[in-house]
Design a protein around this motif. Structure first.
Motif, short mmCIF file in Angstrom:
data_model
loop_
_atom_site.label_atom_id
_atom_site.label_comp_id
_atom_site.label_asym_id
_atom_site.label_seq_id
_atom_site.Cartn_x
_atom_site.Cartn_y
_atom_site.Cartn_z
N ALA A 7 40.31 51.90 -49.32
CA ALA A 7 40.58 53.34 -49.31
C ALA A 7 40.80 53.85 -50.73
O ALA A 7 41.63 53.31 -51.46
CB ALA A 7 41.80 53.64 -48.45
N LEU A 8 40.06 54.88 -51.10
CA LEU A 8 40.23 55.53 -52.40
C LEU A 8 40.99 56.83 -52.22
O LEU A 8 41.09 57.37 -51.11
CB LEU A 8 38.87 55.81 -53.03
N ASN A 9 41.55 57.35 -53.31
CA ASN A 9 42.23 58.63 -53.22
C ASN A 9 41.26 59.71 -52.73
O ASN A 9 40.07 59.70 -53.07
CB ASN A 9 42.81 59.02 -54.58
N ALA A 10 41.81 60.63 -51.90
CA ALA A 10 41.03 61.67 -51.23
C ALA A 10 40.13 61.09 -50.15
O ALA A 10 39.13 61.70 -49.77
CB ALA A 10 40.19 62.48 -52.21
N VAL A 11 40.50 59.92 -49.61
CA VAL A 11 39.74 59.34 -48.51
C VAL A 11 39.69 60.33 -47.35
O VAL A 11 40.67 61.04 -47.07
CB VAL A 11 40.35 57.99 -48.07
N PHE A 12 38.55 60.40 -46.69
CA PHE A 12 38.33 61.32 -45.56
C PHE A 12 39.22 60.88 -44.40
O PHE A 12 39.02 59.80 -43.83
CB PHE A 12 36.86 61.29 -45.19
N ASP A 13 40.19 61.70 -44.03
CA ASP A 13 41.20 61.32 -43.04
C ASP A 13 40.58 60.85 -41.73
O ASP A 13 40.93 59.78 -41.21
CB ASP A 13 42.14 62.49 -42.77
N THR A 14 39.69 61.66 -41.18
CA THR A 14 39.10 61.32 -39.88
C THR A 14 38.31 60.02 -39.96
O THR A 14 38.37 59.20 -39.05
CB THR A 14 38.18 62.46 -39.41
N GLY A 15 37.57 59.84 -41.06
CA GLY A 15 36.77 58.63 -41.19
C GLY A 15 37.63 57.38 -41.24
O GLY A 15 37.36 56.39 -40.55
N LEU A 16 38.69 57.42 -42.06
CA LEU A 16 39.58 56.26 -42.17
C LEU A 16 40.24 55.97 -40.82
O LEU A 16 40.26 54.82 -40.36
CB LEU A 16 40.65 56.53 -43.23
N ALA A 17 40.78 57.01 -40.18
CA ALA A 17 41.46 56.83 -38.90
C ALA A 17 40.50 56.30 -37.84
O ALA A 17 40.86 55.45 -37.02
CB ALA A 17 42.08 58.14 -38.45
N THR A 18 39.27 56.80 -37.86
CA THR A 18 38.28 56.37 -36.88
C THR A 18 37.99 54.88 -36.99
O THR A 18 37.93 54.16 -35.98
CB THR A 18 36.97 57.18 -37.05
N VAL A 19 37.78 54.42 -38.21
CA VAL A 19 37.50 52.99 -38.42
C VAL A 19 38.69 52.15 -37.96
O VAL A 19 38.53 51.18 -37.21
CB VAL A 19 37.20 52.72 -39.91
N LEU A 20 39.90 52.52 -38.37
CA LEU A 20 41.08 51.76 -37.99
C LEU A 20 41.29 51.78 -36.48
O LEU A 20 41.60 50.74 -35.87
CB LEU A 20 42.31 52.31 -38.71
N ASP A 21 41.13 52.94 -35.86
CA ASP A 21 41.37 53.05 -34.42
C ASP A 21 40.34 52.27 -33.62
O ASP A 21 40.67 51.67 -32.58
CB ASP A 21 41.35 54.52 -33.99
N ALA A 22 39.08 52.28 -34.06
CA ALA A 22 38.05 51.55 -33.33
C ALA A 22 38.33 50.04 -33.32
O ALA A 22 38.26 49.39 -32.28
CB ALA A 22 36.68 51.83 -33.94
N PHE A 23 38.68 49.51 -34.49
CA PHE A 23 38.95 48.08 -34.56
C PHE A 23 40.27 47.73 -33.88
O PHE A 23 40.41 46.65 -33.28
CB PHE A 23 38.94 47.60 -36.01
N ARG A 24 41.27 48.62 -33.96
CA ARG A 24 42.53 48.37 -33.25
C ARG A 24 42.28 48.35 -31.74
O ARG A 24 42.82 47.50 -31.02
CB ARG A 24 43.58 49.41 -33.61
N THR A 25 41.49 49.31 -31.25
CA THR A 25 41.17 49.33 -29.83
C THR A 25 40.44 48.06 -29.41
O THR A 25 40.73 47.48 -28.36
CB THR A 25 40.30 50.57 -29.50
N ALA A 26 39.51 47.62 -30.25
CA ALA A 26 38.79 46.38 -29.96
C ALA A 26 39.76 45.21 -29.87
O ALA A 26 39.65 44.35 -28.99
CB ALA A 26 37.74 46.11 -31.04
N GLY A 27 40.73 45.17 -30.80
CA GLY A 27 41.71 44.09 -30.78
C GLY A 27 42.57 44.12 -29.53
O GLY A 27 42.84 43.08 -28.92
N GLU A 28 42.98 45.32 -29.12
CA GLU A 28 43.80 45.44 -27.91
C GLU A 28 43.03 45.02 -26.66
O GLU A 28 43.57 44.36 -25.77
CB GLU A 28 44.30 46.88 -27.77
N LEU A 29 41.77 45.39 -26.60
CA LEU A 29 40.96 45.06 -25.44
C LEU A 29 40.58 43.58 -25.41
O LEU A 29 40.37 43.00 -24.34
CB LEU A 29 39.69 45.91 -25.42
N ALA A 30 40.49 42.97 -26.60
CA ALA A 30 40.11 41.56 -26.66
C ALA A 30 41.25 40.64 -26.26
O ALA A 30 41.03 39.46 -25.95
CB ALA A 30 39.63 41.21 -28.07
#
Length: 332
Positions: A7-30
């Motif tokens: 993550a760099l400064n001024a990172v796109f909020d939605t993009g960062l959250a989307t990536v983290l949430d997708a992988f977190r969801t995958a981890g929870e489901l796995a």
């Protein structure tokens, strides 16, 4: 799989959250044997998002050699501020880290404007890539040695993967999860209610790009007026008082596609509009947009948009079907 999200400064909020949430969801489901281990890293000790939120990062030097690095977009949507951001010391330092990881064989993924950050390193030269559709003229100008195809949503080339605009972050995350487990990716998509987006073409606002070149804008107008007729590149060039070669070159420079491909995009665009706003038969619509029969149009719609006529006539159809099937889908 060890994943570093850079993550760099001024990172796109939605993009960062989307990536983290997708992988977190995958981890929870796995379950207890989650296949992904994420680390949020930065080349600066303090990182703030484009909306000014603090992003808790660890130094890239502490990350070792991960299996995958993801570079979310930085939050600059227009060429001038983006160019200024790309010239920053932070982006240069990120480039050093990315090149070091690349030399160690690490896969690197960059969605949306993150593709610009990756391309600045020179690592994408000689590779295919995609990026934010409205910044394609800028990308081509800065990186002429990258094979850019901004119509595609996700492009893999060697050890690099790039993705399209904004919520292309989610398409990229699902694509990456799919490499580990197609079943898990499908389940994550159902839980997050994600429709398939195989292409950016349906979202591109052509007028935004056309103003970069008067000849290309003229061709667009001519093509729209002659959409129902058999396309002739020679006739188009003649009407615009130019050569076929010049027209093809200027189309490639501005839109990244051939005149024939642009005409096909316009036909698909018009066909979708007619399907949603009229009760004309598929055969009649095919005739109006220059195709010989409805079967050809049906095939192209499915290939280009990933949707059939029924879904396009009634956009709520796919959503209703998903609700009836439930989140478990094929895993019931």
């Amino acid at each position: 799989m060890r994943i570093v999200v850079l993550a760099l400064n001024a990172v796109f909020d939605t993009g960062l959250a989307t990536v983290l949430d997708a992988f977190r969801t995958a981890g929870e489901l796995a379950g207890p044997h989650a296949p992904f281990e994420l680390t949020l890293a930065g080349v600066r000790a303090e990182v703030r998002s484009a909306q000014g939120l603090g992003v808790p990062v660890v130094p890239v030097e502490s990350c070792g050699v991960p299996d995958l690095v993801i570079v979310p977009a930085i939050g600059y949507k227009m060429p001038e501020p983006l160019a200024q951001a790309l010239a920053s010391e932070e982006v240069r330092d990120a480039g050093l880290a990315l090149r070091r990881w690349a030399e160690q064989g690490v896969r690197i993924a960059a969605p949306c404007i993150g593709a610009f950050v990756l391309a600045e390193t020179g690592l994408l030269d000689g590779h295919e890539a995609t990026c934010t559709w409205w910044l394609t003229p800028m990308f081509r100008e800065r990186h002429p040695h990258v094979g850019l195809d901004a119509r595609r949503m996700v492009v893999q080339s060697g050890q690099f993967v790039t993705a399209g605009a904004a919520l292309g972050h989610l398409d990229l995350a699902l694509w990456l999860i799919r490499q580990s487990s197609p079943e898990l990716a499908a389940l994550v998509a159902r839980y997050l209610i994600v429709d398939a987006r195989p292409s950016q073409s349906a979202y591109v606002i052509s007028d935004h790009l056309l103003h970069h070149d008067p000849l290309v804008a003229g061709f667009d107008r001519w093509a729209r007026e002659h959409l129902a007729k058999r396309f002739s590149l020679e006739a188009a060039a003649g009407a615009l008082a130019t050569s076929k070669r010049t027209l093809a070159r200027r189309m490639a420079d501005t839109l990244g596609k051939t005149p024939v491909e642009h005409v096909q995009d316009l036909r698909i665009e018009r066909a979708v509009h007619l399907l949603r706003t009229s009760d004309s038969s598929v055969e009649r619509i095919a005739e109006q947009v220059g195709y010989k029969d409805g079967a050809t149009l049906r095939s192209l719609l499915r290939k280009r948009l990933g949707k059939g006529v029924r879904e396009l006539r009634n956009p709520s159809f796919a959503h209703t079907t998903a609700i009836k099937n439930g989140p478990e889908g094929p895993f019931r």
